[in-house]
Motif scaffolding. Structure first.
Motif, PDB file in Angstrom:
ATOM      1  N   UNK A  14      -8.060   4.034  10.342  1.00 20.43           N
ATOM      2  CA  UNK A  14      -7.550   3.108   9.458  1.00 20.43           C
ATOM      3  C   UNK A  14      -8.668   3.104   8.399  1.00 20.43           C
ATOM      4  N   UNK A  15      -8.245   2.902   6.985  1.00 22.81           N
ATOM      5  CA  UNK A  15      -9.045   2.453   5.754  1.00 22.81           C
ATOM      6  C   UNK A  15      -9.801   1.231   6.278  1.00 22.81           C
ATOM      7  N   UNK A  16     -11.124   1.054   6.167  1.00 25.58           N
ATOM      8  CA  UNK A  16     -11.916   0.016   6.384  1.00 25.58           C
ATOM      9  C   UNK A  16     -11.522  -1.218   5.681  1.00 25.58           C
ATOM     10  N   UNK A  17     -10.648  -1.180   4.505  1.00 24.60           N
ATOM     11  CA  UNK A  17     -10.301  -2.274   3.767  1.00 24.60           C
ATOM     12  C   UNK A  17      -9.058  -3.052   4.683  1.00 24.60           C
ATOM     13  N   UNK A  18      -8.114  -2.346   5.654  1.00 21.92           N
ATOM     14  CA  UNK A  18      -7.327  -3.063   6.299  1.00 21.92           C
ATOM     15  C   UNK A  18      -8.021  -3.749   7.313  1.00 21.92           C
ATOM     16  N   UNK A  19      -8.304  -4.761   6.935  1.00 18.91           N
ATOM     17  CA  UNK A  19      -9.001  -5.814   7.917  1.00 18.91           C
ATOM     18  C   UNK A  19      -8.893  -7.375   7.188  1.00 18.91           C
ATOM     19  N   UNK A  30      -6.161 -11.145   4.040  1.00 16.98           N
ATOM     20  CA  UNK A  30      -6.137  -9.940   4.493  1.00 16.98           C
ATOM     21  C   UNK A  30      -6.478  -9.017   3.160  1.00 16.98           C
ATOM     22  N   UNK A  31      -7.288  -8.087   3.877  1.00 11.69           N
ATOM     23  CA  UNK A  31      -8.126  -7.108   2.766  1.00 11.69           C
ATOM     24  C   UNK A  31      -9.676  -7.320   2.780  1.00 11.69           C
ATOM     25  N   UNK A  32     -10.436  -6.329   3.498  1.00 13.70           N
ATOM     26  CA  UNK A  32     -11.673  -6.609   3.482  1.00 13.70           C
ATOM     27  C   UNK A  32     -12.452  -6.448   2.209  1.00 13.70           C
ATOM     28  N   UNK A  66       2.632  -5.760  -2.010  1.00 12.36           N
ATOM     29  CA  UNK A  66       1.198  -5.683  -2.151  1.00 12.36           C
ATOM     30  C   UNK A  66       0.553  -5.681  -0.876  1.00 12.36           C
ATOM     31  N   UNK A  67      -0.863  -5.659  -0.776  1.00 17.06           N
ATOM     32  CA  UNK A  67      -1.839  -5.580   0.329  1.00 17.06           C
ATOM     33  C   UNK A  67      -2.958  -5.405   0.103  1.00 17.06           C
ATOM     34  N   UNK A  68      -3.896  -4.782   1.056  1.00 12.29           N
ATOM     35  CA  UNK A  68      -5.336  -4.780   1.053  1.00 12.29           C
ATOM     36  C   UNK A  68      -5.749  -3.517   0.173  1.00 12.29           C
ATOM     37  N   UNK A  69      -6.916  -3.728  -0.513  1.00 11.46           N
ATOM     38  CA  UNK A  69      -7.276  -2.723  -1.391  1.00 11.46           C
ATOM     39  C   UNK A  69      -8.194  -1.857  -0.592  1.00 11.46           C
ATOM     40  N   UNK A  70      -7.941  -0.673  -0.996  1.00 12.56           N
ATOM     41  CA  UNK A  70      -8.803   0.400   0.223  1.00 12.56           C
ATOM     42  C   UNK A  70     -10.118   0.407  -0.589  1.00 12.56           C
ATOM     43  N   UNK A  71     -11.278   1.044   0.264  1.00 14.64           N
ATOM     44  CA  UNK A  71     -12.564   1.183   0.075  1.00 14.64           C
ATOM     45  C   UNK A  71     -12.602   1.969  -1.175  1.00 14.64           C
ATOM     46  N   UNK A  72     -13.430   1.453  -2.305  1.00 16.04           N
ATOM     47  CA  UNK A  72     -13.438   2.219  -3.480  1.00 16.04           C
ATOM     48  C   UNK A  72     -12.222   2.244  -4.265  1.00 16.04           C
ATOM     49  N   UNK A  73     -11.302   1.486  -4.037  1.00 16.19           N
ATOM     50  CA  UNK A  73      -9.837   1.657  -4.891  1.00 16.19           C
ATOM     51  C   UNK A  73     -10.048   0.519  -5.988  1.00 16.19           C
ATOM     52  N   UNK A  75      -8.281  -2.440  -8.238  1.00 13.44           N
ATOM     53  CA  UNK A  75      -6.965  -3.405  -7.925  1.00 13.44           C
ATOM     54  C   UNK A  75      -5.560  -2.561  -8.482  1.00 13.44           C
ATOM     55  N   UNK A  76      -5.587  -2.154  -9.690  1.00  8.96           N
ATOM     56  CA  UNK A  76      -4.545  -1.831 -10.256  1.00  8.96           C
ATOM     57  C   UNK A  76      -3.800  -0.517  -9.274  1.00  8.96           C
ATOM     58  N   UNK A  77      -4.726   0.246  -9.153  1.00 12.15           N
ATOM     59  CA  UNK A  77      -4.263   1.551  -8.356  1.00 12.15           C
ATOM     60  C   UNK A  77      -3.847   0.965  -7.070  1.00 12.15           C
ATOM     61  N   UNK A  78      -4.568  -0.085  -6.456  1.00  9.57           N
ATOM     62  CA  UNK A  78      -4.026  -0.449  -5.151  1.00  9.57           C
ATOM     63  C   UNK A  78      -2.608  -1.259  -5.073  1.00  9.57           C
ATOM     64  N   UNK A  79      -2.440  -1.834  -6.092  1.00  8.30           N
ATOM     65  CA  UNK A  79      -1.069  -2.524  -6.291  1.00  8.30           C
ATOM     66  C   UNK A  79      -0.066  -1.515  -6.686  1.00  8.30           C
ATOM     67  N   UNK A  80      -0.367  -0.695  -7.373  1.00  4.90           N
ATOM     68  CA  UNK A  80       0.886   0.472  -7.732  1.00  4.90           C
ATOM     69  C   UNK A  80       1.023   1.371  -6.146  1.00  4.90           C
ATOM     70  N   UNK A  81      -0.117   1.785  -5.491  1.00  8.16           N
ATOM     71  CA  UNK A  81       0.163   2.355  -4.396  1.00  8.16           C
ATOM     72  C   UNK A  81       0.857   1.586  -3.544  1.00  8.16           C
TER      73      UNK A  81
END
Length: 166
Positions: A14-19, A30-32, A66-73, A75-81
């Motif tokens: 898992x991505x470390x952000x999923x915590x 939710x979202x490290x 929406x959800x957790x932002x990935x490491x290095x991502x 916020x806009x990219x995370x929301x779109x993903x």
């Protein structure tokens, strides 16, 4: 979709952000690395809301994909993903209008507000949604909203209205 959460891959996959991020008072968010959601609106259709699966945090309420932002991502990219994964939001049919950030110091949530160039049919792409629906701006308050979304909705609505008037 049910009350049982989906099976998660083992932590090393898992991505470390999923915590969970845990606040000083023990409250979990939710979202490290923080979290982000996409508020999609269309002048005629209203906003795209997601009825959250019962097993999810504040399950059974309505909010935005929406959800957790990935490491290095960003916020806009995370929301779109996340919106693509959860609701099939086509990134090529939306334009970012503004962002709204709730910053708690140790954790933040970014609402990315986009305008859809056309109404599209949302598609549940995972088990995080019970339903997806376009809802008129004047009807959003009549839904049982996720507490975080409910708290930010008046400000978001005001800014959407200002955008529509410009």
């Amino acid at each position: 979709m049910g009350k049982i959460p989906p099976h998660l891959p083992p932590p090393h996959l898992r991505d470390p952000g999923d915590a969970w991020a845990v606040g000083p008072d023990g409250t979990k968010y939710w979202g490290a690395f923080g979290a982000a959601g996409l508020l999609v609106f269309h002048p005629e259709a209203g906003v795209l809301l997601q009825h959250r699966a019962e097993w999810s945090h504040h399950g059974g309420t309505w909010g935005i994909p929406g959800g957790a932002i990935r490491q290095g991502e960003e916020a806009v990219a995370g929301a779109l993903r996340e919106a693509d994964e959860e609701a099939g939001v086509p990134a090529d049919k939306v334009v970012v209008i503004f962002t709204h950030i709730k910053d708690l110091g140790f954790w933040s949530y970014t609402t990315v507000v986009v305008e859809a160039s056309e109404v599209f049919e949302p598609v549940m792409g995972d088990s995080e949604s019970e339903a997806l629906a376009w809802v008129g701006l004047d009807l959003v308050d009549s839904f049982d909203l996720h507490p975080g979304f409910a708290a930010s909705w008046p400000t978001l609505r005001e800014r959407i209205d200002a955008h529509l008037e410009s």
